[in-house]
Design a protein around this motif. Structure first.
Motif, PDB file in Angstrom:
ATOM      1  N   ARG A   1      -4.346  -1.142  10.857  1.00 53.01           N
ATOM      2  CA  ARG A   1      -5.189  -1.466   9.710  1.00 53.01           C
ATOM      3  C   ARG A   1      -4.305  -1.808   8.514  1.00 53.01           C
ATOM      4  NH1 ARG A   1      -7.512   2.504  12.613  1.00 53.01           N
ATOM      5  NH2 ARG A   1      -6.667   4.258  11.438  1.00 53.01           N
TER       6      ARG A   1
ATOM      7  N   ARG B   1       6.679   6.195   4.003  1.00 49.04           N
ATOM      8  CA  ARG B   1       5.846   6.354   2.822  1.00 49.04           C
ATOM      9  C   ARG B   1       6.490   5.562   1.679  1.00 49.04           C
ATOM     10  NH1 ARG B   1       2.426  10.377   2.176  1.00 49.04           N
ATOM     11  NH2 ARG B   1       3.635  11.673   3.628  1.00 49.04           N
TER      12      ARG B   1
ATOM     13  N   GLY C   1      -0.017  -0.715   4.555  1.00 54.33           N
ATOM     14  CA  GLY C   1      -1.402  -0.267   4.583  1.00 54.33           C
ATOM     15  C   GLY C   1      -1.574   0.972   3.730  1.00 54.33           C
ATOM     16  N   ASP C   2      -2.825   1.415   3.566  1.00 54.26           N
ATOM     17  CA  ASP C   2      -3.124   2.556   2.705  1.00 54.26           C
ATOM     18  C   ASP C   2      -3.394   3.835   3.471  1.00 54.26           C
ATOM     19  OD1 ASP C   2      -2.849   1.316   0.192  1.00 54.26           O
ATOM     20  OD2 ASP C   2      -4.801   0.356   0.428  1.00 54.26           O
ATOM     21  N   GLU C   3      -3.288   3.791   4.794  1.00 60.25           N
ATOM     22  CA  GLU C   3      -3.440   5.001   5.590  1.00 60.25           C
ATOM     23  C   GLU C   3      -2.374   5.012   6.679  1.00 60.25           C
ATOM     24  OE1 GLU C   3      -6.933   4.987   8.223  1.00 60.25           O
ATOM     25  OE2 GLU C   3      -7.405   3.020   7.363  1.00 60.25           O
ATOM     26  N   PHE C   4      -1.914   6.225   6.999  1.00 59.33           N
ATOM     27  CA  PHE C   4      -0.856   6.321   7.997  1.00 59.33           C
ATOM     28  C   PHE C   4      -1.459   6.407   9.388  1.00 59.33           C
ATOM     29  CE2 PHE C   4       2.017   8.956  10.652  1.00 59.33           C
ATOM     30  CZ  PHE C   4       3.034   8.015  10.770  1.00 59.33           C
ATOM     31  N   VAL C   5      -0.982   5.567  10.282  1.00 61.60           N
ATOM     32  CA  VAL C   5      -1.388   5.568  11.683  1.00 61.60           C
ATOM     33  C   VAL C   5      -0.141   5.753  12.530  1.00 61.60           C
ATOM     34  CG1 VAL C   5      -2.504   4.280  13.537  1.00 61.60           C
ATOM     35  CG2 VAL C   5      -3.305   4.001  11.174  1.00 61.60           C
TER      36      VAL C   5
ATOM     37  N   GLY D   1       0.821  -1.197   0.000  1.00 65.28           N
ATOM     38  CA  GLY D   1       0.000   0.000   0.000  1.00 65.28           C
ATOM     39  C   GLY D   1       0.857   1.250   0.000  1.00 65.28           C
ATOM     40  N   GLU D   2       0.274   2.349   0.425  1.00 65.24           N
ATOM     41  CA  GLU D   2       0.994   3.622   0.405  1.00 65.24           C
ATOM     42  C   GLU D   2       2.023   3.735   1.525  1.00 65.24           C
ATOM     43  OE1 GLU D   2      -1.275   7.181  -0.008  1.00 65.24           O
ATOM     44  OE2 GLU D   2      -2.867   6.182  -1.131  1.00 65.24           O
ATOM     45  N   TYR D   3       1.873   2.901   2.565  1.00 64.45           N
ATOM     46  CA  TYR D   3       2.763   3.020   3.718  1.00 64.45           C
ATOM     47  C   TYR D   3       3.350   1.665   4.094  1.00 64.45           C
ATOM     48  CZ  TYR D   3       0.557   7.568   4.092  1.00 64.45           C
ATOM     49  OH  TYR D   3       0.108   8.823   3.815  1.00 64.45           O
TER      50      TYR D   3
END
Length: 410
Positions: free
Chosen positions: A314, A340, A327-331, A290-292
């Motif tokens: 996630r 990234r 994953g696709d969102e940064f947490v 994913g993005e991250y």
């Protein structure tokens, strides 16, 4: 302990030796030789000079574990390597305070690091050490704590009931006489099984063990916790009875500066025994990149909590058996370092070299997991030139050797 080392330590415990040690400036490799020559030219005994400079060097190294306390302590190289960091010892000590311990028997106290942490919180300690010279150093290191006593004795010969000890902490030796690390818990000194038997006398038992201890060696009634300090895994601890109020299971304690964070298996996962100390680590779900990208903290990995961390992020695994998550969102999380993802492709030396040269990358940070590629050898093979910098991750994606080009996130 080497006889020459023992002789040097004895000299330092004498008034002239201690006085010399206290007058030395902070240790520096650049000035140590000149300082040594100057002291000898003034008539100071060469053996005493050598012992004092050795202690000065060890005190400098010990500052990362003991802070300002290091400047008033005495060390051996082996003792310092195994000594508990004061920040970690403080977490140990809080367990005994919370349990209401009246007297902790510190078995195999070494240089006294854990006894210092307990004493600083007002918990009385009987520190026991089998090596005479090490016991003498522990006595020096604990001299400012009136509630701490040091005894030169075989730890396993101590009559806990007669001493009135209602809690035990033990740090068994995990190195051979030659300095090699011992990985088999049965080869610890004392052996892990012998220490575990102390629960029959004193249920409040805490043990420091090697981070690589297999889950199969963990008793079902232990709260096992792996600890990292600023990203480095430093120990695993086994806690029993009132010292483990969280109950049996595995957890990760991540210490960063003054912050402390604990990750545990949230609940027993349906159809598994994932919450048990001796259960295998959960496998986790594999996802496409994913993005991250996340690199879990070493304590999280050692505790078998990568899948648990993925749930909070996630995210999923980049490949089966590889402790990188995507994953696709940064947490934001204290339990993993985030990146990234800028690009990714199947690994090939020619392709990677061309990719980096096209972008004028002259300096590259290389991270790896699940690959036999040696970063330093690869860096030489790339022979990069340019003003740019890049971070690359060598790993497997869906089972294939791959490269991820990433950007670190704060």
């Amino acid at each position: 302990m080497d006889s020459a080392v023992m002789a040097g330590l004895r000299r330092l415990l004498e008034p002239d030796g201690w006085g010399l040690l206290e007058t030395l400036p902070p240790y520096s490799e650049e000035t140590a030789m000149r300082l040594s020559e100057g002291l000898r030219s003034r008539g100071v005994d060469p053996d005493l000079v050598a012992a004092a400079l050795t202690q000065s060097r060890l005190r400098g190294r010990a500052a990362s574990k003991f802070g300002d306390f290091a400047s008033g302590m005495l060390f051996t190289q082996a003792g310092l390597e195994q000594a508990t960091r004061l920040s970690v010892g403080a977490h140990h000590a809080r367990r005994y305070v919370a349990a209401g311990s009246d007297l902790v028997a510190d078995l195999g106290c070494g240089l006294g690091g854990d006894a210092m942490a307990l004493s600083a919180l007002g918990v009385p300690v009987l520190a026991v050490e089998a090596d005479e010279a090490t016991a003498a150093l522990a006595t020096v290191n604990l001299r400012h704590f009136p509630t701490a006593r040091v005894r030169h004795a075989d730890a396993m010969s101590l009559d806990l009931a007669a001493e009135g000890a209602d809690a035990v902490f033990a740090d068994p030796a995990r190195r051979t006489r030659g300095g090699r690390r011992v990985f088999d818990p049965a080869a610890y000194q004392p052996a892990l099984a012998d220490l575990l038997a102390l629960r029959e006398t004193v249920p409040a038992l805490g043990l420091k063990v090697a981070p690589g201890i297999p889950y199969s060696a963990l008793p079902r009634d232990t709260g096992a916790q792996w600890v990292s300090v600023d990203g480095d895994v430093v120990e695993a601890g086994l806690w029993f009875g009132p010292l483990a109020p969280e109950g049996p299971g595995r957890s990760a304690l991540v210490l960063a500066g003054d912050d402390a964070h604990i990750l545990t298996e949230s609940e027993k996962v349906a159809g598994t025994d994932a919450g048990a100390p001796d259960a295998p680590a959960r496998a986790g779900e594999v996802r496409a990149v994913g993005e991250y990208l996340y690199e879990p903290d070493g304590a999280v990995i050692r505790a078998g909590l990568v899948a648990r961390s993925a749930e909070d992020l996630r995210a999923g695994l980049v490949s089966e058996g590889i402790a990188y998550l995507t994953g696709d969102e940064f947490v934001d999380t204290p339990f993993a370092t985030g990146y990234r993802v800028l690009d990714h492709f199947v690994f090939g030396l020619k392709r990677l070299r061309g990719y980096l040269r096209e972008r004028s990358v002259g300096a590259v940070a290389i991270k790896k997991r699940g690959t036999a590629v040696e970063p330093e050898r690869l860096r030489r093979q790339l022979a990069l030139k340019g003003d740019g910098e890049a971070t690359i991750v060598l790993t497997r994606l869906a089972g294939r050797q791959s490269v991820l080009v990433v950007e670190p996130l704060t």
